[in-house]
Scaffold this active site. Structure first.
Site, PDB file in Angstrom:
ATOM      1  N   ASP A 192       0.818  -1.224   0.000  1.00 42.20           N
ATOM      2  CA  ASP A 192       0.000   0.000   0.000  1.00 42.20           C
ATOM      3  C   ASP A 192       0.843   1.262   0.000  1.00 42.20           C
ATOM      4  O   ASP A 192       0.383   2.317   0.442  1.00 42.20           O
ATOM      5  CB  ASP A 192      -0.966   0.024   1.203  1.00 42.20           C
ATOM      6  N   GLY A 229       1.868   2.805  -2.686  1.00 40.05           N
ATOM      7  CA  GLY A 229       1.601   3.599  -3.878  1.00 40.05           C
ATOM      8  C   GLY A 229       2.397   3.141  -5.078  1.00 40.05           C
ATOM      9  O   GLY A 229       2.691   3.926  -5.980  1.00 40.05           O
ATOM     10  N   LYS A 230       2.738   1.846  -5.105  1.00 39.86           N
ATOM     11  CA  LYS A 230       3.509   1.301  -6.233  1.00 39.86           C
ATOM     12  C   LYS A 230       2.777   1.475  -7.547  1.00 39.86           C
ATOM     13  O   LYS A 230       3.392   1.759  -8.574  1.00 39.86           O
ATOM     14  CB  LYS A 230       3.796  -0.193  -6.007  1.00 39.86           C
ATOM     15  N   LYS A 267       0.792   3.769  -8.672  1.00 35.64           N
ATOM     16  CA  LYS A 267       0.937   5.102  -9.257  1.00 35.64           C
ATOM     17  C   LYS A 267       2.318   5.270  -9.889  1.00 35.64           C
ATOM     18  O   LYS A 267       2.454   5.792 -10.997  1.00 35.64           O
ATOM     19  CB  LYS A 267       0.729   6.170  -8.186  1.00 35.64           C
ATOM     20  N   GLY A 281      -3.824  -4.891  -4.685  1.00 39.85           N
ATOM     21  CA  GLY A 281      -4.749  -3.841  -5.080  1.00 39.85           C
ATOM     22  C   GLY A 281      -3.979  -2.586  -5.408  1.00 39.85           C
ATOM     23  O   GLY A 281      -3.555  -1.852  -4.523  1.00 39.85           O
ATOM     24  N   HIS A 282      -3.743  -2.349  -6.687  1.00 42.88           N
ATOM     25  CA  HIS A 282      -2.989  -1.163  -7.104  1.00 42.88           C
ATOM     26  C   HIS A 282      -3.961  -0.084  -7.564  1.00 42.88           C
ATOM     27  O   HIS A 282      -4.725  -0.289  -8.505  1.00 42.88           O
ATOM     28  CB  HIS A 282      -2.024  -1.517  -8.241  1.00 42.88           C
ATOM     29  N   GLN A 330       2.201  -6.633  -3.236  1.00 45.85           N
ATOM     30  CA  GLN A 330       2.619  -6.649  -1.832  1.00 45.85           C
ATOM     31  C   GLN A 330       3.968  -5.923  -1.643  1.00 45.85           C
ATOM     32  O   GLN A 330       4.244  -4.998  -2.372  1.00 45.85           O
ATOM     33  CB  GLN A 330       2.687  -8.089  -1.294  1.00 45.85           C
ATOM     34  N   THR A 382      -8.099  -3.740  -2.033  1.00 47.04           N
ATOM     35  CA  THR A 382      -8.660  -5.056  -2.361  1.00 47.04           C
ATOM     36  C   THR A 382      -9.790  -5.437  -1.417  1.00 47.04           C
ATOM     37  O   THR A 382     -10.829  -5.935  -1.836  1.00 47.04           O
ATOM     38  CB  THR A 382      -7.558  -6.126  -2.304  1.00 47.04           C
ATOM     39  N   THR A 383      -9.599  -5.203  -0.115  1.00 42.80           N
ATOM     40  CA  THR A 383     -10.557  -5.691   0.877  1.00 42.80           C
ATOM     41  C   THR A 383     -11.414  -4.596   1.493  1.00 42.80           C
ATOM     42  O   THR A 383     -12.455  -4.896   2.069  1.00 42.80           O
ATOM     43  CB  THR A 383      -9.802  -6.385   2.017  1.00 42.80           C
ATOM     44  N   GLY A 406       0.738  13.780  -3.905  1.00 45.36           N
ATOM     45  CA  GLY A 406      -0.697  13.609  -4.104  1.00 45.36           C
ATOM     46  C   GLY A 406      -0.967  12.361  -4.923  1.00 45.36           C
ATOM     47  O   GLY A 406      -0.044  11.754  -5.484  1.00 45.36           O
TER      48      GLY A 406
END
Length: 426
Positions: free
Chosen positions: A13, A15-16, A18, A40-41, A223, A299-300, A414
């Site tokens: 999480d 920000g990969k 982006k 979840g990207h 991940q 994702t969740t 941002g």
């Protein structure tokens, strides 16, 4: 050759998605090398949010060829839903291909994941219950089904029959659950195969040739470092290796072909699920970070646990991944705080640790050793140049860089792909 790897340096999480999206603009190939739809990207383009679970984050540029590599586990239903969603929004999708060696998540993997978590009680891992772990387990046990098997329904049927018989015994005899139907699964996956077979390819020769020809290949993981099966907070980890080392097995390329390791690091720390988290804030400040940073799983939807920046974890990630560049994200979330803290060591039972111990039991007793720096009040979200940043913000970035021993090349201020300050060219 130019092989760039983008990895997360914390618990995910960061920000990969982006950053990959930004770099993909100049990439000839974007290759996802591990994980499944437990990722979840989130990518924001012109104010519109796209959440990608299986598709490489570079899909939205439509310039380079996107490949889901051998190290990924694929739920074909989820993959097709994502493709259909993008296509309905007018996005290009014909540049997406799948390695014939990638493993396929089956309904019995999802059911096994659910039953294991439900019956683990206080020892649950906190998985997304999407079948990723059980699919990787079948891969290691050499009883998995791969994308290449979807090209021959006779082979697929034989492997499905054997796999389902074994799983149904576990469901009925151990868990007292209902068995799954062979006919139902076969018909469902036959339909998936018909829609996906034109995308299935042997990706290894093409990726290696592209690198040998000097093209830019961007390798993307899901991940992050602290969820790595080998180096993360085991057992509260994922089932694969989202490190730079995972690229060699997950995409089929030599380590010598990796020219840049780009680590993405959030300016504070978050994690989802169970496991120790040394700098976690369970007070009002932690809730403030969660709300300001909108820290809920892509994702969740689960609320993320939030805390101060842990540079012990950061240095661990720099060393193991051999990072050449770091991208700092969400530093704008810290604006408005009087002071900011960074963790530079752990105190565990009176002993000072400057690296992450293997034992989660030991790590759970860690007390963070903090350095405190002055905060800044300015809104930095519209700033375009490093010199514009408040002095205290620059001091925060400089201290991170000093401790990590790795250049910070980009600062994200941002969520939009344009909200980046480039200190050095990547």
């Amino acid at each position: 050759m130019a092989g760039y790897v983008v990895v997360g340096t914390q618990w995910g999480d960061e920000g990969k998605g982006k950053i990959i999206d930004v770099l993909a603009n100049k990439a000839d190939y974007v290759v996802r090398f591990q994980g499944g739809n437990n990722a979840g990207h989130t990518v924001v383009v012109n104010g519109e949010k796209f959440v990608l679970h299986l598709l490489p984050s570079g899909m939205l540029h439509g310039n380079g060829k996107c490949i889901i590599g051998p190290g990924v586990v694929i739920d074909p239903k989820v993959l097709l839903q994502e493709l259909d969603t993008l296509e309905a929004k007018g996005a290009k999708v014909d540049h997406l291909f799948i390695s014939d060696r990638a493993h396929i998540i089956m309904p019995y993997h999802v059911r096994m994941d659910e039953l294991c978590e439900e019956n683990s009680g206080e020892h649950k891992i906190g998985t997304t219950k999407r079948g990723i772990g059980p699919c990787y387990a079948d891969k290691i046990n050499r009883v998995g089904i791969r994308a290449v098997d979807l090209l021959d329904m006779n082979i697929f049927a034989d492997k499905l029959k054997r796999g389902l018989e074994a799983k149904n015994l576990i469901f009925t005899k151990i868990y007292g659950a209902e068995p799954l139907s062979f006919d139902t699964i076969f018909e469902e996956y036959k339909g998936y195969a018909d829609r996906l077979k034109h995308r299935i390819m042997d990706s290894i020769p093409e990726i290696n040739k592209a690198l040998d020809d000097g093209k830019l290949v961007l390798f993307e993981g899901a991940q992050a470092m602290m969820l790595d099966i080998n180096y993360g907070t085991y057992p509260y980890v994922t089932s694969s290796s989202p490190t730079t080392g995972g690229v060699t097995t997950g995409a089929g390329v030599s380590p010598r072909k990796i020219t840049k390791g780009i680590g993405v690091m959030k300016a504070y720390t978050t994690r989802v699920g169970e496991g120790p988290f040394v700098t976690e804030l369970t007070d009002e400040l932690g809730e403030q970070l969660r709300k300001t940073g909108f820290e809920y799983g892509a994702t969740t939807g689960r609320p993320r646990r939030c805390g101060w920046l842990d540079l012990v974890v950061g240095k661990y990630a720099v060393d193991i991944n051999g990072l050449t560049d770091i991208v700092i994200t969400k530093i704008d979330v810290l604006s408005g705080l009087d002071t900011v803290k960074i963790c530079v060591a752990y105190d565990i039972d009176g002993k000072r640790y400057t690296s992450v111990p293997a034992s989660t039991e030991i790590l759970s007793r860690a007390i963070p050793v903090y350095e405190e720096l002055p905060g800044w009040k300015e809104d930095i979200t519209q700033m375009k140049n490093y010199d514009e940043l408040p002095e205290n913000c620059k001091k925060y970035i400089k201290r991170m860089e000093e401790f990590l021993g790795c250049p910070i090349s980009v600062v994200s201020v941002g969520p939009d792909r344009t909200q980046n300050i480039h200190i050095r060219e990547i």
